[in-house]
Motif scaffolding. Structure first.
Motif, PDB file in Angstrom:
ATOM      1  N   LEU A   1      40.076  70.581  45.843  1.00 19.72           N
ATOM      2  CA  LEU A   1      39.949  69.158  45.596  1.00 19.72           C
ATOM      3  C   LEU A   1      40.582  68.422  46.766  1.00 19.72           C
ATOM      4  N   PHE A   2      39.877  67.429  47.310  1.00 19.14           N
ATOM      5  CA  PHE A   2      40.533  66.529  48.241  1.00 19.14           C
ATOM      6  C   PHE A   2      40.149  65.116  47.884  1.00 19.14           C
ATOM      7  N   THR A   3      41.107  64.231  48.109  1.00 10.25           N
ATOM      8  CA  THR A   3      40.967  62.869  47.651  1.00 10.25           C
ATOM      9  C   THR A   3      41.764  61.946  48.552  1.00 10.25           C
ATOM     10  N   GLY A   4      41.442  60.682  48.519  1.00  8.07           N
ATOM     11  CA  GLY A   4      42.208  59.742  49.313  1.00  8.07           C
ATOM     12  C   GLY A   4      41.857  58.309  48.994  1.00  8.07           C
ATOM     13  N   ALA A   5      42.791  57.430  49.328  1.00  5.40           N
ATOM     14  CA  ALA A   5      42.605  55.988  49.240  1.00  5.40           C
ATOM     15  C   ALA A   5      43.059  55.439  50.590  1.00  5.40           C
ATOM     16  N   VAL A   6      42.145  54.823  51.323  1.00  7.43           N
ATOM     17  CA  VAL A   6      42.405  54.410  52.696  1.00  7.43           C
ATOM     18  C   VAL A   6      42.079  52.928  52.856  1.00  7.43           C
ATOM     19  N   ARG A   7      42.969  52.212  53.544  1.00 13.69           N
ATOM     20  CA  ARG A   7      42.686  50.845  53.964  1.00 13.69           C
ATOM     21  C   ARG A   7      42.714  50.849  55.481  1.00 13.69           C
ATOM     22  N   LEU A   8      41.569  50.537  56.083  1.00 13.77           N
ATOM     23  CA  LEU A   8      41.465  50.511  57.536  1.00 13.77           C
ATOM     24  C   LEU A   8      42.071  49.218  58.082  1.00 13.77           C
ATOM     25  N   PRO A   9      42.386  49.190  59.379  1.00 17.67           N
ATOM     26  CA  PRO A   9      42.925  47.962  59.983  1.00 17.67           C
ATOM     27  C   PRO A   9      41.999  46.754  59.816  1.00 17.67           C
ATOM     28  N   THR A  10      40.727  47.001  59.588  1.00 18.58           N
ATOM     29  CA  THR A  10      39.751  45.925  59.394  1.00 18.58           C
ATOM     30  C   THR A  10      39.820  45.332  57.991  1.00 18.58           C
ATOM     31  N   GLY A  11      40.625  45.939  57.106  1.00 23.08           N
ATOM     32  CA  GLY A  11      40.751  45.474  55.733  1.00 23.08           C
ATOM     33  C   GLY A  11      39.852  46.203  54.755  1.00 23.08           C
ATOM     34  N   GLU A  12      38.924  46.997  55.245  1.00 22.90           N
ATOM     35  CA  GLU A  12      38.038  47.752  54.359  1.00 22.90           C
ATOM     36  C   GLU A  12      38.851  48.804  53.605  1.00 22.90           C
ATOM     37  N   ARG A  13      38.520  48.971  52.338  1.00 25.25           N
ATOM     38  CA  ARG A  13      39.210  49.947  51.495  1.00 25.25           C
ATOM     39  C   ARG A  13      38.217  50.987  50.994  1.00 25.25           C
ATOM     40  N   TYR A  14      38.670  52.218  50.998  1.00 22.75           N
ATOM     41  CA  TYR A  14      37.827  53.319  50.540  1.00 22.75           C
ATOM     42  C   TYR A  14      38.645  54.217  49.634  1.00 22.75           C
ATOM     43  N   GLU A  15      38.064  54.560  48.495  1.00 23.84           N
ATOM     44  CA  GLU A  15      38.642  55.535  47.589  1.00 23.84           C
ATOM     45  C   GLU A  15      37.591  56.602  47.370  1.00 23.84           C
ATOM     46  N   TRP A  16      38.004  57.851  47.444  1.00 27.42           N
ATOM     47  CA  TRP A  16      37.017  58.918  47.434  1.00 27.42           C
ATOM     48  C   TRP A  16      37.673  60.208  46.987  1.00 27.42           C
ATOM     49  N   GLN A  17      36.917  61.055  46.294  1.00 28.38           N
ATOM     50  CA  GLN A  17      37.396  62.390  45.968  1.00 28.38           C
ATOM     51  C   GLN A  17      36.220  63.348  45.919  1.00 28.38           C
ATOM     52  N   TYR A  18      36.530  64.600  46.160  1.00 24.05           N
ATOM     53  CA  TYR A  18      35.507  65.629  46.122  1.00 24.05           C
ATOM     54  C   TYR A  18      36.161  66.917  45.654  1.00 24.05           C
ATOM     55  N   GLY A  19      35.501  67.595  44.785  1.00 23.59           N
ATOM     56  CA  GLY A  19      35.978  68.887  44.318  1.00 23.59           C
ATOM     57  C   GLY A  19      34.835  69.879  44.298  1.00 23.59           C
ATOM     58  N   THR A  20      35.152  71.127  44.556  1.00 25.19           N
ATOM     59  CA  THR A  20      34.138  72.173  44.524  1.00 25.19           C
ATOM     60  C   THR A  20      34.785  73.482  44.091  1.00 25.19           C
ATOM     61  N   LEU A  21      33.993  74.339  43.492  1.00 24.76           N
ATOM     62  CA  LEU A  21      34.480  75.638  43.066  1.00 24.76           C
ATOM     63  C   LEU A  21      34.546  76.588  44.258  1.00 24.76           C
ATOM     64  N   ALA A  22      35.535  77.460  44.250  1.00 21.06           N
ATOM     65  CA  ALA A  22      35.677  78.446  45.322  1.00 21.06           C
ATOM     66  C   ALA A  22      34.423  79.315  45.419  1.00 21.06           C
ATOM     67  N   GLU A  23      33.880  79.710  44.292  1.00 21.12           N
ATOM     68  CA  GLU A  23      32.679  80.550  44.258  1.00 21.12           C
ATOM     69  C   GLU A  23      31.518  79.869  44.990  1.00 21.12           C
ATOM     70  N   ARG A  24      31.352  78.567  44.756  1.00 21.06           N
ATOM     71  CA  ARG A  24      30.282  77.813  45.405  1.00 21.06           C
ATOM     72  C   ARG A  24      30.483  77.803  46.928  1.00 21.06           C
ATOM     73  N   GLN A  25      31.725  77.636  47.358  1.00 21.31           N
ATOM     74  CA  GLN A  25      32.014  77.621  48.786  1.00 21.31           C
ATOM     75  C   GLN A  25      31.762  78.990  49.412  1.00 21.31           C
ATOM     76  N   LEU A  26      32.175  80.039  48.727  1.00 15.48           N
ATOM     77  CA  LEU A  26      31.990  81.387  49.268  1.00 15.48           C
ATOM     78  C   LEU A  26      30.522  81.784  49.337  1.00 15.48           C
ATOM     79  N   ASP A  27      29.715  81.254  48.415  1.00 16.83           N
ATOM     80  CA  ASP A  27      28.289  81.572  48.391  1.00 16.83           C
ATOM     81  C   ASP A  27      27.463  80.717  49.347  1.00 16.83           C
ATOM     82  N   ALA A  28      28.033  79.619  49.838  1.00 15.53           N
ATOM     83  CA  ALA A  28      27.288  78.685  50.696  1.00 15.53           C
ATOM     84  C   ALA A  28      27.085  79.259  52.094  1.00 15.53           C
ATOM     85  N   ASP A  29      26.111  78.716  52.793  1.00 14.16           N
ATOM     86  CA  ASP A  29      25.878  79.071  54.194  1.00 14.16           C
ATOM     87  C   ASP A  29      26.786  78.215  55.060  1.00 14.16           C
TER      88      ASP A  29
END
Length: 166
Positions: free
Chosen positions: A53-81
Motif C-alpha cells: 500500500l502506498f498513499t499520500g496527501a500532497v500540496r504543491l507550491p502552486t496550491g494544488e492538492r492531491y490525495e491518493w492511495q494504491y494497494g495491490t496484492l503481492a501475488e498480483r505483483q509477482l504474476d505481472a510482467d
C-alpha cells in the motif's frame, strides 16, 4: 502516554521532517497504523502472501492538492510482467527529466518557462525530454506548450523519488 510526552514526540517528528532527517523513528504504539490496517484487510481477504500500500496527501507550491492511495496484492505483483514498467522507469532515469518534473510540479508549466532555466539544454532537447515524460504518462499537456504532472501521478512520483534515496 501523557499529553506532554505526545507533544514532545510530535515536535521531534516535525523537526526531523523539516530538517530532512530520514532516520527511522522509534517503534512504538501507533507508528505503523497504515501497515496494521493493510495487514488487517489482507487477513480479511485471505491474502496470505501479503500486499503493498502506498498513499499520500500532497500540496504543491502552486496550491494544488492531491490525495491518493494504491494497494495491490503481492501475488498480483509477482504474476505481472515487470517489463511493462520499463518505459515508465526509463523516463525517470535522466537528471534533466527529473529536473523538469520538479520545475513543473513547482509551477513552471510552459515550455518557455522551462527553456529559460539554466543547465536544462536547448529547446529541442527540452522538447525531447518532455515527449519522453509525456509518453510514459509522467506529464500531460494542458494546452499549447503547457504541461503538468497528471493528478494520479503526483503521489506515485513522490513515492518513486522517496524510494530512490539511500
Amino acid at each position: 502516554m501523557d499529553l506532554e510526552q505526545r507533544v514532545t514526540e510530535l515536535e521531534r517528528r516535525m523537526a526531523a521532517l523539516v530538517s530532512g532527517d530520514r532516520a527511522v523513528p522509534p517503534v512504538g504504539e501507533g507508528d505503523f497504523w497504515a501497515l496494521e490496517g493493510l495487514k488487517a484487510q489482507l487477513a480479511e481477504a485471505g491474502a496470505a502472501d501479503g500486499g503493498v500500500l502506498f498513499t499520500g496527501a500532497v500540496r504543491l507550491p502552486t496550491g494544488e492538492r492531491y490525495e491518493w492511495q494504491y494497494g495491490t496484492l503481492a501475488e498480483r505483483q509477482l504474476d505481472a510482467d515487470w517489463a511493462e514498467a520499463a518505459e515508465s522507469f526509463a523516463a525517470l532515469g535522466h537528471p534533466v527529466r527529473l529536473r523538469l518534473l520538479r520545475e513543473i510540479s513547482g509551477g513552471k508549466r510552459t515550455a518557455a518557462e522551462l527553456a529559460a532555466l539554466e543547465e536544462i539544454g536547448t529547446t529541442g532537447q527540452i522538447y525531447h525530454h518532455l515527449r519522453q515524460l509525456t509518453g510514459a504518462g509522467w506529464l500531460h499537456t494542458t494546452g499549447r506548450g503547457r504541461y503538468e504532472v497528471p493528478p494520479g501521478r503526483v503521489v506515485p512520483l513522490f513515492v518513486a523519488l522517496a524510494t530512490a534515496r539511500p
